[in-house]
Design a protein around this motif. Structure first.
Motif, PDB file in Angstrom:
ATOM      1  N   THR A 208      36.553  39.435  44.615  1.00  0.00           N
ATOM      2  CA  THR A 208      37.394  39.734  44.137  1.00  0.00           C
ATOM      3  C   THR A 208      37.328  37.967  43.345  1.00  0.00           C
ATOM      4  O   THR A 208      37.609  37.529  43.571  1.00  0.00           O
ATOM      5  CB  THR A 208      38.678  40.619  45.100  1.00  0.00           C
ATOM      6  OG1 THR A 208      37.649  41.545  45.474  1.00  0.00           O
ATOM      7  CG2 THR A 208      39.840  40.106  44.043  1.00  0.00           C
ATOM      8  N   ALA A 209      38.247  39.216  41.674  1.00  0.00           N
ATOM      9  CA  ALA A 209      38.659  37.755  40.966  1.00  0.00           C
ATOM     10  C   ALA A 209      39.540  38.203  40.636  1.00  0.00           C
ATOM     11  O   ALA A 209      39.884  39.690  39.560  1.00  0.00           O
ATOM     12  CB  ALA A 209      37.643  37.235  40.455  1.00  0.00           C
ATOM     13  N   VAL A 231      38.235  43.079  39.788  1.00  0.00           N
ATOM     14  CA  VAL A 231      38.271  41.487  38.903  1.00  0.00           C
ATOM     15  C   VAL A 231      39.946  42.124  37.985  1.00  0.00           C
ATOM     16  O   VAL A 231      40.081  43.803  37.433  1.00  0.00           O
ATOM     17  CB  VAL A 231      37.592  42.129  37.254  1.00  0.00           C
ATOM     18  CG1 VAL A 231      38.109  40.658  36.306  1.00  0.00           C
ATOM     19  CG2 VAL A 231      36.323  41.771  37.744  1.00  0.00           C
ATOM     20  N   ILE A 232      40.685  41.834  38.596  1.00  0.00           N
ATOM     21  CA  ILE A 232      42.312  41.644  38.287  1.00  0.00           C
ATOM     22  C   ILE A 232      42.474  41.329  37.284  1.00  0.00           C
ATOM     23  O   ILE A 232      42.398  40.519  36.587  1.00  0.00           O
ATOM     24  CB  ILE A 232      43.576  41.412  39.597  1.00  0.00           C
ATOM     25  CG1 ILE A 232      42.972  42.563  40.880  1.00  0.00           C
ATOM     26  CG2 ILE A 232      44.552  41.379  38.963  1.00  0.00           C
ATOM     27  CD1 ILE A 232      43.612  41.763  42.148  1.00  0.00           C
ATOM     28  N   GLU A 233      43.190  42.259  36.322  1.00  0.00           N
ATOM     29  CA  GLU A 233      43.865  41.828  34.757  1.00  0.00           C
ATOM     30  C   GLU A 233      44.853  40.988  35.024  1.00  0.00           C
ATOM     31  O   GLU A 233      46.142  41.974  35.248  1.00  0.00           O
ATOM     32  CB  GLU A 233      43.348  42.494  33.977  1.00  0.00           C
ATOM     33  CG  GLU A 233      41.426  42.565  33.926  1.00  0.00           C
ATOM     34  CD  GLU A 233      41.889  42.984  32.362  1.00  0.00           C
ATOM     35  OE1 GLU A 233      42.420  43.419  31.318  1.00  0.00           O
ATOM     36  OE2 GLU A 233      39.954  43.328  32.147  1.00  0.00           O
ATOM     37  N   ALA A 234      45.278  40.081  34.512  1.00  0.00           N
ATOM     38  CA  ALA A 234      46.834  39.762  34.486  1.00  0.00           C
ATOM     39  C   ALA A 234      47.459  39.462  33.120  1.00  0.00           C
ATOM     40  O   ALA A 234      46.510  39.466  31.758  1.00  0.00           O
ATOM     41  CB  ALA A 234      46.716  37.914  34.860  1.00  0.00           C
ATOM     42  N   CYS A 245      46.893  33.538  37.547  1.00  0.00           N
ATOM     43  CA  CYS A 245      45.987  33.123  37.589  1.00  0.00           C
ATOM     44  C   CYS A 245      45.735  31.595  38.406  1.00  0.00           C
ATOM     45  O   CYS A 245      44.452  31.458  39.392  1.00  0.00           O
ATOM     46  CB  CYS A 245      45.419  32.938  36.943  1.00  0.00           C
ATOM     47  SG  CYS A 245      44.806  35.165  35.988  1.00  0.00           S
ATOM     48  N   ASN A 246      46.695  30.945  38.788  1.00  0.00           N
ATOM     49  CA  ASN A 246      46.279  29.104  38.844  1.00  0.00           C
ATOM     50  C   ASN A 246      47.006  29.781  40.552  1.00  0.00           C
ATOM     51  O   ASN A 246      47.389  28.411  40.884  1.00  0.00           O
ATOM     52  CB  ASN A 246      47.588  28.346  38.598  1.00  0.00           C
ATOM     53  CG  ASN A 246      47.226  27.442  38.568  1.00  0.00           C
ATOM     54  OD1 ASN A 246      48.197  26.653  39.289  1.00  0.00           O
ATOM     55  ND2 ASN A 246      45.934  26.430  38.530  1.00  0.00           N
ATOM     56  N   ALA A 247      47.161  30.665  41.226  1.00  0.00           N
ATOM     57  CA  ALA A 247      47.230  31.215  42.421  1.00  0.00           C
ATOM     58  C   ALA A 247      46.266  30.242  43.186  1.00  0.00           C
ATOM     59  O   ALA A 247      45.304  29.722  42.717  1.00  0.00           O
ATOM     60  CB  ALA A 247      46.936  32.469  43.230  1.00  0.00           C
ATOM     61  N   THR A 248      46.122  30.811  44.948  1.00  0.00           N
ATOM     62  CA  THR A 248      44.983  30.097  45.892  1.00  0.00           C
ATOM     63  C   THR A 248      44.851  31.431  46.984  1.00  0.00           C
ATOM     64  O   THR A 248      46.482  31.634  47.526  1.00  0.00           O
ATOM     65  CB  THR A 248      44.767  28.436  46.120  1.00  0.00           C
ATOM     66  OG1 THR A 248      43.686  28.297  46.740  1.00  0.00           O
ATOM     67  CG2 THR A 248      46.025  28.590  47.229  1.00  0.00           C
ATOM     68  N   CYS A 249      43.908  31.062  47.593  1.00  0.00           N
ATOM     69  CA  CYS A 249      43.242  32.371  48.992  1.00  0.00           C
ATOM     70  C   CYS A 249      42.877  31.837  49.222  1.00  0.00           C
ATOM     71  O   CYS A 249      41.364  31.442  49.564  1.00  0.00           O
ATOM     72  CB  CYS A 249      42.624  33.364  48.232  1.00  0.00           C
ATOM     73  SG  CYS A 249      43.002  35.193  49.432  1.00  0.00           S
ATOM     74  N   PRO A 250      43.131  30.695  49.778  1.00  0.00           N
ATOM     75  CA  PRO A 250      42.226  30.188  50.946  1.00  0.00           C
ATOM     76  C   PRO A 250      41.504  30.677  52.132  1.00  0.00           C
ATOM     77  O   PRO A 250      39.954  30.256  52.081  1.00  0.00           O
ATOM     78  CB  PRO A 250      43.457  28.463  51.714  1.00  0.00           C
ATOM     79  CG  PRO A 250      44.604  28.884  50.672  1.00  0.00           C
ATOM     80  CD  PRO A 250      44.440  30.311  50.477  1.00  0.00           C
ATOM     81  N   ASN A 265      51.007  41.622  41.450  1.00  0.00           N
ATOM     82  CA  ASN A 265      51.591  41.242  43.188  1.00  0.00           C
ATOM     83  C   ASN A 265      50.753  42.745  43.565  1.00  0.00           C
ATOM     84  O   ASN A 265      50.213  42.822  44.969  1.00  0.00           O
ATOM     85  CB  ASN A 265      52.842  40.993  43.719  1.00  0.00           C
ATOM     86  CG  ASN A 265      52.614  39.353  43.486  1.00  0.00           C
ATOM     87  OD1 ASN A 265      51.569  39.019  43.016  1.00  0.00           O
ATOM     88  ND2 ASN A 265      54.310  38.827  43.385  1.00  0.00           N
ATOM     89  N   HIS A 266      51.120  43.896  42.837  1.00  0.00           N
ATOM     90  CA  HIS A 266      50.821  44.899  42.927  1.00  0.00           C
ATOM     91  C   HIS A 266      49.519  45.311  43.169  1.00  0.00           C
ATOM     92  O   HIS A 266      49.078  45.916  44.064  1.00  0.00           O
ATOM     93  CB  HIS A 266      51.475  46.321  42.353  1.00  0.00           C
ATOM     94  CG  HIS A 266      51.261  47.596  42.531  1.00  0.00           C
ATOM     95  ND1 HIS A 266      52.057  48.055  43.150  1.00  0.00           N
ATOM     96  CD2 HIS A 266      50.510  48.058  41.639  1.00  0.00           C
ATOM     97  CE1 HIS A 266      52.018  49.277  43.152  1.00  0.00           C
ATOM     98  NE2 HIS A 266      50.919  49.006  42.343  1.00  0.00           N
ATOM     99  N   LYS A 267      48.771  44.824  42.699  1.00  0.00           N
ATOM    100  CA  LYS A 267      47.552  44.932  42.466  1.00  0.00           C
ATOM    101  C   LYS A 267      46.729  43.939  43.888  1.00  0.00           C
ATOM    102  O   LYS A 267      45.878  44.844  43.733  1.00  0.00           O
ATOM    103  CB  LYS A 267      46.963  44.875  40.847  1.00  0.00           C
ATOM    104  CG  LYS A 267      46.810  45.602  39.745  1.00  0.00           C
ATOM    105  CD  LYS A 267      47.010  44.360  38.416  1.00  0.00           C
ATOM    106  CE  LYS A 267      47.224  45.376  37.235  1.00  0.00           C
ATOM    107  NZ  LYS A 267      46.927  45.030  36.462  1.00  0.00           N
ATOM    108  N   LEU A 268      47.372  42.970  44.088  1.00  0.00           N
ATOM    109  CA  LEU A 268      46.511  42.303  44.745  1.00  0.00           C
ATOM    110  C   LEU A 268      46.886  42.987  45.995  1.00  0.00           C
ATOM    111  O   LEU A 268      46.470  43.460  47.187  1.00  0.00           O
ATOM    112  CB  LEU A 268      47.246  41.293  45.256  1.00  0.00           C
ATOM    113  CG  LEU A 268      46.825  40.194  43.789  1.00  0.00           C
ATOM    114  CD1 LEU A 268      48.166  38.929  43.993  1.00  0.00           C
ATOM    115  CD2 LEU A 268      45.487  39.506  44.573  1.00  0.00           C
TER     116      LEU A 268
END
Length: 298
Positions: A208-209, A231-234, A245-250, A265-268
């Motif tokens: 996922t990106a 692929v989530i589009e912002a 898209c400058n989020a992080t998911c460690p 956030n809804h898509k996530l």
């Protein structure tokens, strides 16, 4: 496997073919003691010189630091340095790696802007103290490479996504691919508001990106969509104004993101991610947010 891929017809592997890598368990942060907007080196800085609320910035940074600790990651904090107001964006000065034998190494950046070149030795000292082998690029060949601002590891796989066009050169990825014996997907960036790859591509897990599509060429979008199942589009607003898209998911589950990104956030959440919202409004004034403000290390 060392190669640089720039178009879909060069792609001869799938994600499942790639060597696995461990997820980093350490976070480097730099205190925002001297953070401010003192010059303009990207479009987001325009109109913000002298406009940072330093107390608010410190509070925002502290909330992020606490979140990494709650996630169970070891947090290493370095002091900020006078004269380097952007050093808090510690994703930019280096690109770390761990080999399949557990050897740690790091390529130090060649910062594009003169104002930021002096940050690199301070970050290098962190790696020296952490038993990393230090690699320097040939400055006579390469004048632009900004670490994990542009070079992003795929989640738990030996693959680098490399952005070029504004802060890093395309040619540098041939050398990085050889040094790390790692394939690189090179993506041209075409909008200066998305001057680093980490502003328009967020790798969430192996499948996922999240992207802002208009920051890429058609060739780049084809490669992204070929290798990510989801692929989530912002939207333009959330990508440009809120740095979605400058989020992080460690850990591949918990997403740290600037507050207010309602649509993504809804898509996530629909895909099963746990979303944690943070205010990084003071740092947005300098053109950075959550991802920029940390470096994940082994």
């Amino acid at each position: 496997m060392n190669k640089v891929i720039t178009s879909l017809n060069q792609l001869d592997f799938s994600i499942s073919d790639l060597e696995p890598m461990p997820a980093p368990e350490k976070v480097l942060l730099v205190k925002p003691t001297y953070f401010s907007v003192e010059y303009v080196i990207n479009p987001h800085m325009e109109g913000n010189i002298g406009d940072v609320d330093k107390l608010a910035a410190q509070n925002e940074w502290e909330h992020l630091k606490g979140a990494y600790e709650e996630l169970g990651l070891y947090v290493h904090v370095e002091p900020g340095q006078r004269g380097f107001p952007d050093m808090v964006f510690c994703a930019n000065q280096s690109l770390p790696n761990i080999t399949k034998d557990g050897k740690k190494e790091v390529i130090m950046s060649v910062m594009h802007s003169d104002q930021r070149k002096g940050e690199v030795p301070f970050i290098q000292k962190v790696y020296e103290d952490s038993s990393y082998d230090i690699v320097h690029l040939d400055h006579s060949r390469f004048t632009d490479f900004e670490g994990m601002g542009d070079a992003l590891w795929h989640f738990k796989k030996r693959l680098i996504w490399g952005g070029y066009g504004y802060r890093s050169s395309k040619e540098v990825y041939d050398v990085i691919s050889d040094i790390f014996d790692t394939p690189v997907i090179a993506l041209e960036l075409i909008d200066d508001r998305f001057y680093h790859l980490d502003t328009c591509l967020c790798i969430l897990d192996s499948d996922t990106a999240m992207i802002y599509p208009k920051a890429f060429t058609d060739e780049g979008l084809e490669l992204i969509r070929a290798l990510f199942k989801n692929v989530i589009e912002a939207s333009k607003y959330e990508a440009e104004k809120l740095f979605a898209c400058n989020a992080t998911c460690p850990d591949g589950k918990n997403v740290f993101i600037q507050q207010g990104c309602v649509d993504v956030n809804h898509k996530l959440k629909e895909l099963g991610f746990k979303v944690h919202e943070f205010s990084t409004y003071e740092f947005l004034k300098s053109g950075g947010s959550v991802f920029c403000m940390k470096m994940l290390l082994w």
